[in-house]
Design a protein around this motif. Structure first.
Motif, PDB file in Angstrom:
ATOM      1  N   ALA A 153       0.827  -1.205   0.000  1.00  0.00           N
ATOM      2  CA  ALA A 153       0.000   0.000   0.000  1.00  0.00           C
ATOM      3  C   ALA A 153       0.864   1.257   0.000  1.00  0.00           C
ATOM      4  N   LYS A 154       1.935   1.254   0.777  1.00  0.00           N
ATOM      5  CA  LYS A 154       2.845   2.399   0.785  1.00  0.00           C
ATOM      6  C   LYS A 154       3.541   2.553  -0.554  1.00  0.00           C
ATOM      7  N   ASP A 186      16.298   9.640  -4.160  1.00  0.00           N
ATOM      8  CA  ASP A 186      15.498  10.663  -3.494  1.00  0.00           C
ATOM      9  C   ASP A 186      14.185  10.156  -2.910  1.00  0.00           C
ATOM     10  N   SER A 187      13.787   8.931  -3.205  1.00  0.00           N
ATOM     11  CA  SER A 187      12.506   8.436  -2.709  1.00  0.00           C
ATOM     12  C   SER A 187      12.661   7.853  -1.303  1.00  0.00           C
ATOM     13  N   GLU A 188      11.526   7.480  -0.740  1.00  0.00           N
ATOM     14  CA  GLU A 188      11.502   6.847   0.570  1.00  0.00           C
ATOM     15  C   GLU A 188      11.269   5.349   0.416  1.00  0.00           C
ATOM     16  N   ASP A 189      11.644   4.618   1.451  1.00  0.00           N
ATOM     17  CA  ASP A 189      11.396   3.181   1.449  1.00  0.00           C
ATOM     18  C   ASP A 189       9.900   2.918   1.518  1.00  0.00           C
ATOM     19  N   PRO A 190       9.406   1.874   0.861  1.00  0.00           N
ATOM     20  CA  PRO A 190      10.135   0.791   0.184  1.00  0.00           C
ATOM     21  C   PRO A 190      10.491   1.062  -1.278  1.00  0.00           C
ATOM     22  N   ILE A 191      10.067   2.235  -1.811  1.00  0.00           N
ATOM     23  CA  ILE A 191      10.347   2.534  -3.221  1.00  0.00           C
ATOM     24  C   ILE A 191      11.850   2.682  -3.442  1.00  0.00           C
ATOM     25  N   ARG A 192      12.521   3.336  -2.517  1.00  0.00           N
ATOM     26  CA  ARG A 192      13.960   3.565  -2.691  1.00  0.00           C
ATOM     27  C   ARG A 192      14.728   2.253  -2.763  1.00  0.00           C
ATOM     28  N   GLY A 193      14.422   1.310  -1.877  1.00  0.00           N
ATOM     29  CA  GLY A 193      15.148   0.044  -1.890  1.00  0.00           C
ATOM     30  C   GLY A 193      14.909  -0.758  -3.157  1.00  0.00           C
ATOM     31  N   GLU A 194      13.675  -0.784  -3.634  1.00  0.00           N
ATOM     32  CA  GLU A 194      13.377  -1.563  -4.837  1.00  0.00           C
ATOM     33  C   GLU A 194      14.007  -0.940  -6.077  1.00  0.00           C
TER      34      GLU A 194
END
Length: 330
Positions: A153-154, A186-194
């Motif tokens: 969802a995030k 520049d994104s936040e997790d979980p987007i940054r990690g993927e």
């Protein structure tokens, strides 16, 4: 005049045959409709501008290339989905953002089962064993599922902004790989990690479409699948990447608005279902606390245990039916 029940035989047989035919051909029709929607998204609208800019022969050849690409992508996604389902537990733990090994999961399940068994020994050994088994299997599974849903969802909530960043970068003349590197930074997790994993895959020589395809495998949600389809079609059939990604961003934002509207409209039904489903358990627990001898016959006799099992089964069926009624898949 008496009613002859045999008159209903032929209509019922016809209805059963019609239902069987619909069940057999409906998946094929839905797959065809999904392929058409994806093609329209990849072509950037209804294809009117493309028809003015190119000849009908080029447009036809591009459509054929897109159809071939979509079929290959669907076959590949189906194969990877089956492979992920065969793996079972380990992909679910990774999708939930947990660095557990399956052994740790099963040890936790065993500890919860032992604790539930010890806590419910006062109701009898058979009931305690049943409670321990259910707790050991259900509670860890529910915990992992909760973390998995929250993480997805995030990811879905921030994914339209990611597409906008990529569109602006591509319009400014930057390569798609550089735009994804910006997202990873520049994104936040979980987007940054993927997306960092996508950048690492590209750094070792993996093509961009393969790296995004792996992202869709690690994050099995429809939004990421749409991105993988757009990138794969653009790399094979050509076309305007900015226009396709812009259309994808519009579609994703529309889906988010529709999901929020459906969530608001179904909130009352979900609340009612939660109250109805929890009421028998809460009442039974309060009666057990105030008058233990009143319910003792249910867990101290064989007939009472059978009644409890039957009631639990029917309650589970009712909860499942209510969940299906208020669960809208978009």
């Amino acid at each position: 005049m008496q009613f002859d029940i045999s008159m209903l035989v032929l209509p019922l047989i016809a209805l059963a045959v019609a239902g069987l035919l619909i069940a057999l051909f409906l998946p094929w029709v839905e797959a065809h409709e999904r392929r058409q929607r994806r093609m329209a998204l990849a072509l950037g609208g209804d294809g009117g501008d493309g028809a003015q800019a190119s000849s009908s022969g080029n447009l036809s050849s591009r459509r054929k290339a897109i159809e071939k690409t979509l079929r290959e992508l669907e076959d590949r996604q189906e194969a990877r989905k089956n492979r992920r389902q065969r793996k079972g537990l380990e992909p679910r733990l990774r999708e939930a953002g947990l660095d557990w090994r399956p052994r740790r999961y099963w040890l936790l399940s065993a500890a919860i089962a032992a604790g539930a068994f010890a806590a419910s020994l006062g109701f009898g050994v058979l009931i305690a064993a049943l409670v321990g088994l259910l707790a050991g299997l259900a509670l860890p599974h529910m915990y992992v599922s909760l973390l998995r849903r929250r993480r997805f969802a995030k990811f879905s909530a921030g994914f339209p902004d990611v597409i906008d960043v990529i569109v602006r970068g591509v319009r400014a003349g930057r390569p798609l790989a550089d735009c994804m590197a910006v997202v990873a930074a520049d994104s936040e997790d979980p987007i940054r990690g993927e997306f960092r994993q996508v950048v690492e895959d590209q750094s070792v020589g993996l093509p961009i479409q393969e790296a995004v395809d792996r992202l869709a495998l690690r994050v099995p949600i429809q939004e990421v699948g749409f991105l993988a389809i757009v990138v794969a079609i653009q790399s094979r059939a050509g076309g305007s990447l900015t226009e396709a990604l812009g259309n994808l961003s519009t579609v994703l934002r529309g889906r988010r608005q529709l999901q929020a509207k459906v969530k608001a409209m179904s909130a009352e039904a979900k609340t009612s279902a939660g109250i109805i489903g929890s009421l028998p358990v809460v009442v039974a627990a309060l009666v057990q606390l105030t008058s233990p001898e009143y319910l003792a016959v249910l867990y101290q006799t064989n007939l009472g245990i059978m009644v409890l099992v039957a009631c639990a089964a029917w309650m589970s069926i009712g909860v499942f039916v209510m969940r299906q009624m208020i669960n809208f898949d978009m």
